[in-house]
Design a protein around this motif. Structure first.
Motif, PDB file in Angstrom:
ATOM      1  N   ALA A  88      20.051  10.127  13.135  1.00 39.07           N
ATOM      2  CA  ALA A  88      18.617   9.872  13.226  1.00 39.07           C
ATOM      3  C   ALA A  88      18.381   8.873  14.355  1.00 39.07           C
ATOM      4  O   ALA A  88      19.098   7.876  14.466  1.00 39.07           O
ATOM      5  CB  ALA A  88      18.102   9.317  11.901  1.00 39.07           C
ATOM      6  N   PHE A  89      17.430   9.154  15.199  1.00 41.50           N
ATOM      7  CA  PHE A  89      17.110   8.270  16.316  1.00 41.50           C
ATOM      8  C   PHE A  89      15.679   7.802  16.198  1.00 41.50           C
ATOM      9  O   PHE A  89      14.842   8.545  15.697  1.00 41.50           O
ATOM     10  CB  PHE A  89      17.341   9.002  17.649  1.00 41.50           C
ATOM     11  N   PRO A  90      15.327   6.597  16.647  1.00 43.58           N
ATOM     12  CA  PRO A  90      16.202   5.656  17.352  1.00 43.58           C
ATOM     13  C   PRO A  90      17.230   5.039  16.413  1.00 43.58           C
ATOM     14  O   PRO A  90      16.972   4.831  15.241  1.00 43.58           O
ATOM     15  CB  PRO A  90      15.249   4.604  17.898  1.00 43.58           C
ATOM     16  N   ASN A  91      18.383   4.741  16.978  1.00 39.63           N
ATOM     17  CA  ASN A  91      19.494   4.199  16.227  1.00 39.63           C
ATOM     18  C   ASN A  91      20.151   3.129  17.094  1.00 39.63           C
ATOM     19  O   ASN A  91      20.797   3.457  18.090  1.00 39.63           O
ATOM     20  CB  ASN A  91      20.483   5.313  15.885  1.00 39.63           C
ATOM     21  N   PRO A  92      19.988   1.857  16.747  1.00 38.06           N
ATOM     22  CA  PRO A  92      20.542   0.799  17.602  1.00 38.06           C
ATOM     23  C   PRO A  92      22.064   0.790  17.676  1.00 38.06           C
ATOM     24  O   PRO A  92      22.629   0.219  18.602  1.00 38.06           O
ATOM     25  CB  PRO A  92      20.015  -0.493  16.966  1.00 38.06           C
ATOM     26  N   ALA A  93      22.737   1.454  16.722  1.00 37.15           N
ATOM     27  CA  ALA A  93      24.201   1.464  16.714  1.00 37.15           C
ATOM     28  C   ALA A  93      24.788   2.683  17.399  1.00 37.15           C
ATOM     29  O   ALA A  93      26.002   2.755  17.595  1.00 37.15           O
ATOM     30  CB  ALA A  93      24.711   1.385  15.282  1.00 37.15           C
ATOM     31  N   LEU A  94      23.947   3.663  17.766  1.00 35.57           N
ATOM     32  CA  LEU A  94      24.433   4.884  18.397  1.00 35.57           C
ATOM     33  C   LEU A  94      23.505   5.297  19.531  1.00 35.57           C
ATOM     34  O   LEU A  94      22.301   5.424  19.348  1.00 35.57           O
ATOM     35  CB  LEU A  94      24.523   6.026  17.372  1.00 35.57           C
ATOM     36  N   VAL A  95      24.102   5.531  20.685  1.00 38.00           N
ATOM     37  CA  VAL A  95      23.367   6.045  21.841  1.00 38.00           C
ATOM     38  C   VAL A  95      24.071   7.321  22.279  1.00 38.00           C
ATOM     39  O   VAL A  95      25.292   7.336  22.441  1.00 38.00           O
ATOM     40  CB  VAL A  95      23.351   5.025  23.010  1.00 38.00           C
ATOM     41  N   CYS A  96      23.311   8.383  22.438  1.00 37.11           N
ATOM     42  CA  CYS A  96      23.859   9.636  22.949  1.00 37.11           C
ATOM     43  C   CYS A  96      23.165   9.928  24.270  1.00 37.11           C
ATOM     44  O   CYS A  96      21.943   9.794  24.376  1.00 37.11           O
ATOM     45  CB  CYS A  96      23.623  10.777  21.968  1.00 37.11           C
ATOM     46  N   PHE A  97      23.934  10.284  25.277  1.00 41.84           N
ATOM     47  CA  PHE A  97      23.343  10.577  26.581  1.00 41.84           C
ATOM     48  C   PHE A  97      23.925  11.864  27.129  1.00 41.84           C
ATOM     49  O   PHE A  97      25.033  12.246  26.817  1.00 41.84           O
ATOM     50  CB  PHE A  97      23.574   9.423  27.559  1.00 41.84           C
ATOM     51  N   ARG A  98      23.132  12.526  27.918  1.00 42.87           N
ATOM     52  CA  ARG A  98      23.595  13.720  28.625  1.00 42.87           C
ATOM     53  C   ARG A  98      23.662  13.347  30.101  1.00 42.87           C
ATOM     54  O   ARG A  98      22.638  13.045  30.705  1.00 42.87           O
ATOM     55  CB  ARG A  98      22.657  14.893  28.404  1.00 42.87           C
ATOM     56  N   PRO A  99      24.860  13.370  30.679  1.00 40.98           N
ATOM     57  CA  PRO A  99      24.979  12.997  32.089  1.00 40.98           C
ATOM     58  C   PRO A  99      24.238  14.000  32.981  1.00 40.98           C
ATOM     59  O   PRO A  99      24.119  15.176  32.624  1.00 40.98           O
ATOM     60  CB  PRO A  99      26.486  13.031  32.358  1.00 40.98           C
ATOM     61  N   PRO A 100      23.744  13.546  34.132  1.00 38.26           N
ATOM     62  CA  PRO A 100      23.015  14.448  35.025  1.00 38.26           C
ATOM     63  C   PRO A 100      23.885  15.609  35.513  1.00 38.26           C
ATOM     64  O   PRO A 100      23.390  16.705  35.726  1.00 38.26           O
ATOM     65  CB  PRO A 100      22.574  13.560  36.185  1.00 38.26           C
ATOM     66  N   ASP A 101      25.152  15.350  35.668  1.00 33.74           N
ATOM     67  CA  ASP A 101      26.136  16.390  35.996  1.00 33.74           C
ATOM     68  C   ASP A 101      27.235  16.279  34.947  1.00 33.74           C
ATOM     69  O   ASP A 101      27.614  15.184  34.558  1.00 33.74           O
ATOM     70  CB  ASP A 101      26.732  16.179  37.392  1.00 33.74           C
ATOM     71  N   LEU A 102      27.743  17.411  34.499  1.00 29.98           N
ATOM     72  CA  LEU A 102      28.764  17.393  33.450  1.00 29.98           C
ATOM     73  C   LEU A 102      30.148  17.154  34.043  1.00 29.98           C
ATOM     74  O   LEU A 102      31.043  17.993  33.968  1.00 29.98           O
ATOM     75  CB  LEU A 102      28.729  18.696  32.649  1.00 29.98           C
ATOM     76  N   ASP A 103      30.300  15.979  34.643  1.00 29.01           N
ATOM     77  CA  ASP A 103      31.585  15.568  35.190  1.00 29.01           C
ATOM     78  C   ASP A 103      31.655  14.044  35.152  1.00 29.01           C
ATOM     79  O   ASP A 103      30.689  13.378  34.758  1.00 29.01           O
ATOM     80  CB  ASP A 103      31.802  16.119  36.602  1.00 29.01           C
ATOM     81  N   THR A 104      32.771  13.497  35.561  1.00 26.33           N
ATOM     82  CA  THR A 104      32.953  12.048  35.488  1.00 26.33           C
ATOM     83  C   THR A 104      31.996  11.314  36.418  1.00 26.33           C
ATOM     84  O   THR A 104      31.523  10.226  36.089  1.00 26.33           O
ATOM     85  CB  THR A 104      34.416  11.679  35.820  1.00 26.33           C
TER      86      THR A 104
END
Length: 188
Positions: A88-104
């Motif tokens: 459940a978001f917002p969640n101060p203990a968990l952040v999920c992000f999707r990088p702009p490019d799926l690489d390092t």
């Protein structure tokens, strides 16, 4: 076989052996001497069945307040994507992000933005041992935060290790020749 051919073969074998020794040091023997508490622990995408338990263990052992997961919606990242999908978001203990490019490189850019947005001074990044050197180089090029790398350890056979050595050697050369985040100030 001529003397020149024998010398060429010996030189090639010696070069291969030297590269193999260096590769083991760069891509297998990557555990830090000590690990300290940071503002967040960040798991890079991919190999989540191996990396996520290591990230959660580090978070718990050191009392790190925030777990950050790269969300890629790829087969190898199913475990992390499931955590993000069920939270459940917002969640101060968990952040999920999707990088702009799926690489390092994309993850390094996203981490730079997260560090700046959250005011983090230090982060622990968890990735597979073979990936620590290159990931550390790219992420450190993008942020002035203290970046601590922690390795998870894949269960590879010798052929799989050799393949990773080749891939990571090329990636490390690329990261050195094409530094990330050079056009933007660190942390932005």
């Amino acid at each position: 076989m001529t003397t020149a051919t024998r010398r060429a073969l010996a030189f090639t074998a010696g070069g291969f052996l030297l590269w193999l020794i260096i590769a083991v040091q760069l891509f297998v023997n990557t555990d830090p001497l000590s690990v300290h508490r940071t503002d967040a622990v960040i798991m890079l995408g991919g190999a989540a069945s191996e990396r996520l338990p290591a990230a959660q263990r580090i978070q718990q052992e050191l009392g790190i307040p925030v777990l950050v997961l790269s969300r890629t919606d790829t087969f190898g990242n199913r475990a992390a994507d499931a955590v993000c999908g069920s939270a459940a978001f917002p969640n101060p203990a968990l952040v999920c992000f999707r990088p702009p490019d799926l690489d390092t490189r994309g993850e390094a850019q996203a981490i730079s933005r997260l560090v700046a947005l959250n005011g983090w001074k230090s982060v622990t990044v968890v990735t597979s041992s073979y990936h620590v050197t290159r990931a550390g180089r790219l992420i450190s090029q993008c942020t002035t935060a203290d970046v601590q790398l922690v390795a998870s350890h894949p269960d590879f056979n010798p052929g799989q290790w050799l393949r990773r050595f080749v891939i990571e050697t090329g990636g490390l050369i690329d990261a050195s020749l094409r530094p990330e985040c050079v056009d933007q100030p660190a942390g932005m």
